[in-house]
Scaffold this active site. Structure first.
Site, PDB file in Angstrom:
ATOM      1  N   ARG A 172      -0.933  -0.871  -8.741  1.00 37.05           N
ATOM      2  CA  ARG A 172      -2.295  -0.415  -8.442  1.00 37.05           C
ATOM      3  C   ARG A 172      -2.321   1.108  -8.572  1.00 37.05           C
ATOM      4  O   ARG A 172      -1.507   1.800  -7.959  1.00 37.05           O
ATOM      5  CB  ARG A 172      -2.672  -0.798  -7.006  1.00 37.05           C
ATOM      6  CG  ARG A 172      -4.024  -0.216  -6.579  1.00 37.05           C
ATOM      7  CD  ARG A 172      -4.253  -0.345  -5.069  1.00 37.05           C
ATOM      8  NE  ARG A 172      -4.185  -1.712  -4.630  1.00 37.05           N
ATOM      9  CZ  ARG A 172      -3.925  -2.062  -3.351  1.00 37.05           C
ATOM     10  NH1 ARG A 172      -3.714  -1.147  -2.433  1.00 37.05           N
ATOM     11  NH2 ARG A 172      -3.884  -3.335  -3.024  1.00 37.05           N
ATOM     12  N   ASP A 187       0.852  -1.196   0.000  1.00 40.46           N
ATOM     13  CA  ASP A 187       0.000   0.000   0.000  1.00 40.46           C
ATOM     14  C   ASP A 187       0.885   1.243   0.000  1.00 40.46           C
ATOM     15  O   ASP A 187       2.029   1.199   0.455  1.00 40.46           O
ATOM     16  CB  ASP A 187      -0.861   0.038   1.277  1.00 40.46           C
ATOM     17  CG  ASP A 187      -2.062  -0.894   1.198  1.00 40.46           C
ATOM     18  OD1 ASP A 187      -2.341  -1.445   0.122  1.00 40.46           O
ATOM     19  OD2 ASP A 187      -2.718  -1.068   2.245  1.00 40.46           O
TER      20      ASP A 187
HETATM   21  C1  LIG Z   1      -8.459  -1.421  -3.909  1.00 41.77           C
HETATM   22  C2  LIG Z   1      -8.092  -0.073  -3.394  1.00 41.77           C
HETATM   23  C3  LIG Z   1      -6.866   0.097  -2.774  1.00 41.77           C
HETATM   24  C4  LIG Z   1      -6.473   1.364  -2.346  1.00 41.77           C
HETATM   25  N1  LIG Z   1      -5.216   1.534  -1.831  1.00 41.77           N
HETATM   26  C5  LIG Z   1      -4.810   2.783  -1.514  1.00 41.77           C
HETATM   27  C6  LIG Z   1      -3.470   3.047  -1.109  1.00 41.77           C
HETATM   28  O1  LIG Z   1      -2.633   2.151  -1.011  1.00 41.77           O
HETATM   29  N2  LIG Z   1      -3.131   4.327  -0.809  1.00 41.77           N
HETATM   30  C7  LIG Z   1      -4.020   5.363  -0.917  1.00 41.77           C
HETATM   31  O2  LIG Z   1      -3.652   6.518  -0.673  1.00 41.77           O
HETATM   32  N3  LIG Z   1      -5.303   5.131  -1.266  1.00 41.77           N
HETATM   33  C8  LIG Z   1      -5.706   3.885  -1.570  1.00 41.77           C
HETATM   34  N4  LIG Z   1      -7.012   3.681  -1.958  1.00 41.77           N
HETATM   35  C9  LIG Z   1      -8.009   4.756  -1.781  1.00 41.77           C
HETATM   36  C10 LIG Z   1      -8.051   5.668  -2.982  1.00 41.77           C
HETATM   37  O3  LIG Z   1      -6.877   6.424  -3.061  1.00 41.77           O
HETATM   38  C11 LIG Z   1      -9.253   6.622  -2.916  1.00 41.77           C
HETATM   39  O4  LIG Z   1      -9.149   7.400  -1.764  1.00 41.77           O
HETATM   40  C12 LIG Z   1     -10.586   5.920  -2.910  1.00 41.77           C
HETATM   41  O5  LIG Z   1     -10.585   4.810  -3.758  1.00 41.77           O
HETATM   42  C13 LIG Z   1     -11.670   6.874  -3.400  1.00 41.77           C
HETATM   43  O6  LIG Z   1     -11.405   7.282  -4.712  1.00 41.77           O
HETATM   44  P1  LIG Z   1     -12.307   6.854  -5.972  1.00 41.77           P
HETATM   45  O7  LIG Z   1     -11.351   6.590  -7.092  1.00 41.77           O
HETATM   46  O8  LIG Z   1     -13.147   5.714  -5.623  1.00 41.77           O
HETATM   47  O9  LIG Z   1     -13.089   8.136  -6.336  1.00 41.77           O
HETATM   48  P2  LIG Z   1     -13.942   9.210  -5.533  1.00 41.77           P
HETATM   49  O10 LIG Z   1     -13.486  10.533  -6.056  1.00 41.77           O
HETATM   50  O11 LIG Z   1     -13.938   8.985  -4.046  1.00 41.77           O
HETATM   51  O12 LIG Z   1     -15.390   8.911  -6.042  1.00 41.77           O
HETATM   52  C14 LIG Z   1     -15.690   9.133  -7.415  1.00 41.77           C
HETATM   53  C15 LIG Z   1     -17.067   8.627  -7.720  1.00 41.77           C
HETATM   54  O13 LIG Z   1     -17.133   7.222  -7.449  1.00 41.77           O
HETATM   55  C16 LIG Z   1     -18.432   6.903  -6.981  1.00 41.77           C
HETATM   56  N5  LIG Z   1     -18.345   6.390  -5.605  1.00 41.77           N
HETATM   57  C17 LIG Z   1     -17.328   6.516  -4.755  1.00 41.77           C
HETATM   58  N6  LIG Z   1     -17.611   5.928  -3.578  1.00 41.77           N
HETATM   59  C18 LIG Z   1     -18.849   5.450  -3.694  1.00 41.77           C
HETATM   60  C19 LIG Z   1     -19.736   4.754  -2.805  1.00 41.77           C
HETATM   61  N7  LIG Z   1     -19.382   4.481  -1.536  1.00 41.77           N
HETATM   62  N8  LIG Z   1     -20.947   4.385  -3.249  1.00 41.77           N
HETATM   63  C20 LIG Z   1     -21.328   4.698  -4.519  1.00 41.77           C
HETATM   64  N9  LIG Z   1     -20.553   5.370  -5.399  1.00 41.77           N
HETATM   65  C21 LIG Z   1     -19.333   5.741  -4.984  1.00 41.77           C
HETATM   66  C22 LIG Z   1     -19.239   8.180  -7.001  1.00 41.77           C
HETATM   67  O14 LIG Z   1     -19.872   8.287  -8.261  1.00 41.77           O
HETATM   68  C23 LIG Z   1     -18.161   9.233  -6.866  1.00 41.77           C
HETATM   69  O15 LIG Z   1     -18.556  10.490  -7.380  1.00 41.77           O
HETATM   70  C24 LIG Z   1      -7.384   2.447  -2.461  1.00 41.77           C
HETATM   71  C25 LIG Z   1      -8.615   2.268  -3.075  1.00 41.77           C
HETATM   72  C26 LIG Z   1      -8.969   1.044  -3.567  1.00 41.77           C
HETATM   73  C27 LIG Z   1     -10.277   0.894  -4.256  1.00 41.77           C
END
Ligand SMILES: Cc1cc2nc3c(=O)[nH]c(=O)nc-3n(C[C@H](O)[C@H](O)[C@H](O)COP(=O)(O)OP(=O)(O)OC[C@H]3O[C@@H](n4cnc5c(N)ncnc54)[C@H](O)[C@@H]3O)c2cc1C
Length: 306
Positions: A182, A132
């Site tokens: 990732r 991560d």
């Molecule tokens: C598998 C995985 C591993 C990760 N590992 C790390 C890491 O190592 N380090 C790190 O800093 N971050 C990590 N993250 C977190 C990541 O950086 C984001 O903070 C998180 O994924 C939210 O970003 P998003 O791309 O989903 O978009 P966002 O900008 O949060 O959401 C964009 C759109 O997605 C949809 N959406 C989002 N959440 C929801 C919900 N709960 N229900 C319905 N629709 C929704 C909505 O339409 C929203 O407008 C990880 C995320 C994932 C999925």
């Protein structure tokens, strides 16, 4: 603004005490976390794999401050990997590891040794490890440790965060053959000097990085719940002729489960990030900061317990 307040609270031990002891908290945690023990992790993994999903397991905890805590985290991962293999859940299930949980904040060598022990255990279990990525002060150290680990364990995966200005260049470095990366937006509060601040800029950076990874020779792991970015990922998969063995989508446990099922139904590899353990506070607060609707869920749980 709200995001900044929640992320600041995620570092406050006073707020942590308040939230951790509140009666409604367990329900909210249960939506995003498999449970507190290894048994819970195995049960949830079995269910997800049964539904056609791949899984990456995260033993919750970060920023350990003593070697004993770091060693205990390592031992838990080694045990988990042994049990996953015994249950026939590898290679569908792999593990995600935070180096700060393995001692990175106070002893980088210790974090490397612990991570290496986990990679050895993962190899014996027939699966992989992804490191991560945490806040930007750890990026160089994490990528250094990744590069050393990859000498003996080339399948060790990296995480790159599209909100960091440096990430396009890191994607170019890591888009080579055999490299598992990732790509996520990034979950920490970062200063403007190192990170894009607006959602629009972060999304644009995500697409640029996605293009680099999908057109490269490595194995991209597109971690996002964003419908527009998922559509772009599907489009690039067609364009670059990448089948389900040459890239994957990833989402968090409890977030958009119907979309996760849809992607499985479409024949994509879809991996769920599955956290478990007692130390859920920082993880939960980052999820709340990401999405006001998650905060509303928290509020509803609070009201329903009154
Ligand atoms: C598998 C995985 C591993 C990760 N590992 C790390 C890491 O190592 N380090 C790190 O800093 N971050 C990590 N993250 C977190 C990541 O950086 C984001 O903070 C998180 O994924 C939210 O970003 P998003 O791309 O989903 O978009 P966002 O900008 O949060 O959401 C964009 C759109 O997605 C949809 N959406 C989002 N959440 C929801 C919900 N709960 N229900 C319905 N629709 C929704 C909505 O339409 C929203 O407008 C990880 C995320 C994932 C999925």
């Amino acid at each position: 603004m709200l995001r900044s307040v929640i992320l600041a609270a995620s570092r406050s031990s006073q707020v942590e005490r308040l939230i951790a002891t509140a009666p409604f908290t367990r329900d909210v945690v249960g939506r995003f976390v498999a449970g507190s023990g290894t048994d819970d992790a195995l049960r949830a993994t079995r269910e997800l794999v049964g539904d056609g999903l791949a899984v990456t397991l995260d033993n919750l905890g970060e920023d350990t401050v003593t070697p004993e805590q770091a060693d205990a985290t390592r031992d838990e991962y080694v045990k988990l990997l042994r049990l996953l293999a015994a249950a026939g859940l590898t290679p569908a299930a792999e593990v995600s590891v935070k180096l700060s949980a393995l001692g990175q904040r106070f002893d980088e060598h210790l974090a490397y040794d612990n991570a290496r022990a986990i990679c050895v255990a993962a190899e014996a279990a027939g699966t992989t490890v992804t490191l991560d990525m945490e806040d930007h002060t750890t990026t160089d150290s994490t990528l250094d440790i990744l590069s050393k680990l990859r000498n003996d364990h080339p399948s060790t995966g990296a995480v790159l965060q599209a909100y960091l200005r440096r990430t396009e260049s890191d994607c170019r470095e890591l888009a080579g053959a055999g490299s598992r990366v990732r790509l996520c937006k990034g979950a920490y509060k970062e200063p403007e000097s190192v990170a894009y601040q607006s959602a629009h800029e972060v999304d644009r950076s995500y697409v640029r990085c996605l293009n680099i990874l999908m057109s490269g020779d490595g194995y991209p792991m597109l971690a996002t719940h964003d419908p527009r970015l998922i559509t772009i990922g599907e489009d690039r998969a067609r364009w670059f002729d990448r089948g389900p063995d040459r890239f994957e989508f990833q989402m968090l446990y409890g977030v958009r489960p119907e979309e996760q099922a849809r992607l499985v139904g479409e024949g994509y590899t879809m991996r769920t990030y599955l956290p478990y353990g007692e130390d859920w506070y920082g993880y939960l607060m980052r999820r709340l900061a990401e999405r006001p609707a998650n905060l509303a869920f928290f509020g509803r749980a609070l009201l329903s317990k009154k």
